[in-house]
Design an enzyme around this catalytic site. Structure first.
Site, PDB file in Angstrom:
ATOM      1  N   LEU A  39     -32.377  -7.014 -13.812  1.00 45.71           N
ATOM      2  CA  LEU A  39     -33.303  -5.886 -13.780  1.00 45.71           C
ATOM      3  C   LEU A  39     -32.838  -4.775 -14.719  1.00 45.71           C
ATOM      4  O   LEU A  39     -31.651  -4.684 -15.044  1.00 45.71           O
ATOM      5  CB  LEU A  39     -33.409  -5.363 -12.345  1.00 45.71           C
ATOM      6  CG  LEU A  39     -33.878  -6.429 -11.326  1.00 45.71           C
ATOM      7  CD1 LEU A  39     -33.617  -5.975  -9.902  1.00 45.71           C
ATOM      8  CD2 LEU A  39     -35.350  -6.749 -11.533  1.00 45.71           C
ATOM      9  N   PRO A  40     -33.758  -3.888 -15.151  1.00 42.47           N
ATOM     10  CA  PRO A  40     -33.423  -2.972 -16.254  1.00 42.47           C
ATOM     11  C   PRO A  40     -32.665  -1.697 -15.910  1.00 42.47           C
ATOM     12  O   PRO A  40     -31.916  -1.193 -16.742  1.00 42.47           O
ATOM     13  CB  PRO A  40     -34.800  -2.633 -16.843  1.00 42.47           C
ATOM     14  CG  PRO A  40     -35.751  -2.823 -15.711  1.00 42.47           C
ATOM     15  CD  PRO A  40     -35.200  -3.945 -14.891  1.00 42.47           C
TER      16      PRO A  40
ATOM     17  N   THR B  82     -27.136  -4.386 -15.555  1.00 41.61           N
ATOM     18  CA  THR B  82     -26.162  -3.338 -15.842  1.00 41.61           C
ATOM     19  C   THR B  82     -26.634  -2.094 -15.122  1.00 41.61           C
ATOM     20  O   THR B  82     -27.519  -1.384 -15.587  1.00 41.61           O
ATOM     21  CB  THR B  82     -26.048  -3.086 -17.354  1.00 41.61           C
ATOM     22  OG1 THR B  82     -25.695  -4.298 -18.008  1.00 41.61           O
ATOM     23  CG2 THR B  82     -24.981  -2.030 -17.645  1.00 41.61           C
TER      24      THR B  82
ATOM     25  N   LYS C  43     -18.390  -3.739 -17.843  1.00 48.19           N
ATOM     26  CA  LYS C  43     -19.581  -3.897 -18.676  1.00 48.19           C
ATOM     27  C   LYS C  43     -19.931  -2.596 -19.400  1.00 48.19           C
ATOM     28  O   LYS C  43     -20.268  -2.604 -20.594  1.00 48.19           O
ATOM     29  CB  LYS C  43     -20.766  -4.346 -17.813  1.00 48.19           C
ATOM     30  CG  LYS C  43     -22.109  -4.406 -18.548  1.00 48.19           C
ATOM     31  CD  LYS C  43     -22.107  -5.413 -19.676  1.00 48.19           C
ATOM     32  CE  LYS C  43     -23.354  -5.332 -20.538  1.00 48.19           C
ATOM     33  NZ  LYS C  43     -24.605  -5.612 -19.832  1.00 48.19           N
TER      34      LYS C  43
ATOM     35  N   LYS D 231     -29.416   4.096 -21.692  1.00 51.91           N
ATOM     36  CA  LYS D 231     -29.132   4.076 -20.258  1.00 51.91           C
ATOM     37  C   LYS D 231     -27.695   3.657 -19.987  1.00 51.91           C
ATOM     38  O   LYS D 231     -26.973   4.279 -19.190  1.00 51.91           O
ATOM     39  CB  LYS D 231     -30.114   3.140 -19.549  1.00 51.91           C
ATOM     40  CG  LYS D 231     -29.882   2.987 -18.051  1.00 51.91           C
ATOM     41  CD  LYS D 231     -29.094   1.715 -17.708  1.00 51.91           C
ATOM     42  CE  LYS D 231     -29.831   0.453 -18.082  1.00 51.91           C
ATOM     43  NZ  LYS D 231     -29.070  -0.757 -17.659  1.00 51.91           N
TER      44      LYS D 231
END
Length: 297
Positions: free
Chosen positions: A67-68, A97, A172, A241
């Site tokens: 998912l974003p 992430t 990450k 983001k």
């Protein structure tokens, strides 16, 4: 794997190819995405279509999510009709992430419903998702890791970072900050070189044979900047983001982010100028405009 059914929520640019690799490996899938067109190629290959995240988690043994944003991750996992409302799955693998803060919230929320979070963000882009060459950073209890290893190995190389929620997310974010920073500094250096009379491709070749080589000079510039296509495959909004999350998390830990703050600002400018859906190699276009050059070759 016998009889094991996997759920996949989020079958877009990254989740779709990863789900395809699970089908190739022989897994039965139940899938869900808010964009119906994103699910159709997988349905044609035999995947079953779920009605909601809760429905997927009621029909699958293990649910994977790609998912974003952190807010979407929290809504899909813990919100109304979310994964935590499912009746069957006991393990949730988050490939997104979303940052360590969100991972901790999700882990606690799932734990209250008898579910375990596997924090497993991936790096390597769409090409890596298609080819199964992603770097998969994993944090979860050791026993759970043993259970999910055969699944995650279909995506690429695994790196177990520990048993605490959010540790893999920290790894990450560190990686994605460096990837964006490489793109910013390479754009500045090549713009300067072109302004000074050096051919852009020649300069990239020099950098790649020298101590300045990096992921942007070796991959992103040859593929998306020098040809002028700006289509590497990672959205500016997502990179912004990730870097914003990284800087915020680092500052909350008491770790100064001097260079990171500059990279965040460059992404903010690129995002404002070219839009969140633009390719993040558009950072180079910002430098081209400022320097009055084109980096082609």
């Amino acid at each position: 794997m016998a009889g094991e059914i996997l759920g996949v929520i989020g079958t877009g640019r990254m989740g779709g190819p990863m789900a395809g690799r699970l089908i190739d490996a022989g897994y039965s899938l139940v899938i869900y995405d808010t964009q119906t067109e994103a699910t159709q190629p997988l349905v044609k290959r035999g995947a079953q279509l779920g009605k909601s995240p809760a429905d997927v988690a009621s029909r699958a043994d293990i649910v994977l999510a790609s998912l974003p944003t952190p807010d979407i991750v929290k809504a899909v996992t813990l919100g109304q009709d979310g994964i935590s409302s499912g009746s069957r799955a006991k393990i949730v693998i988050d490939l997104s992430t979303s940052g360590p803060g969100a991972a901790k919230i999700v882990a606690e929320g799932l734990k209250a419903k008898g579910m375990t979070l596997v924090d497993a963000p991936v790096s390597g882009g769409i090409k890596g998702a298609v080819n199964g060459t992603l770097a998969v950073m994993v944090s979860c209890p050791q026993a759970t890791y043993e259970t999910v290893q055969p699944i995650l190995k279909n995506f690429g190389k695994l790196f177990y970072t520990g048993d605490k929620p959010g540790v893999a997310q920290t790894a990450k974010l560190a990686n994605n900050l460096m990837a964006a920073a490489a793109l910013v500094i390479t754009s500045e250096a090549v713009a300067m070189g072109v302004k000074g009379g050096v051919n852009a491709k020649v300069l990239i070749d020099i950098i790649n044979a020298s101590s300045g080589r990096n992921s942007a000079s070796e991959d992103k510039f040859p593929r998306a900047v020098l040809p002028g296509t700006f289509d590497f495959g990672f959205a500016t909004g997502l990179s912004y983001k990730d870097v914003r999350l990284c800087v915020d998390e680092a500052e909350a830990m008491g770790v100064p982010m001097v260079c990171g703050a500059v990279v965040r600002q460059m992404l903010a400018i690129t995002n404002a100028k070219y839009g969140a859906s633009s390719d993040f190699t558009s950072i180079a276009k910002v430098l081209e405009e400022w320097a009055g050059v084109e980096m082609r070759g």
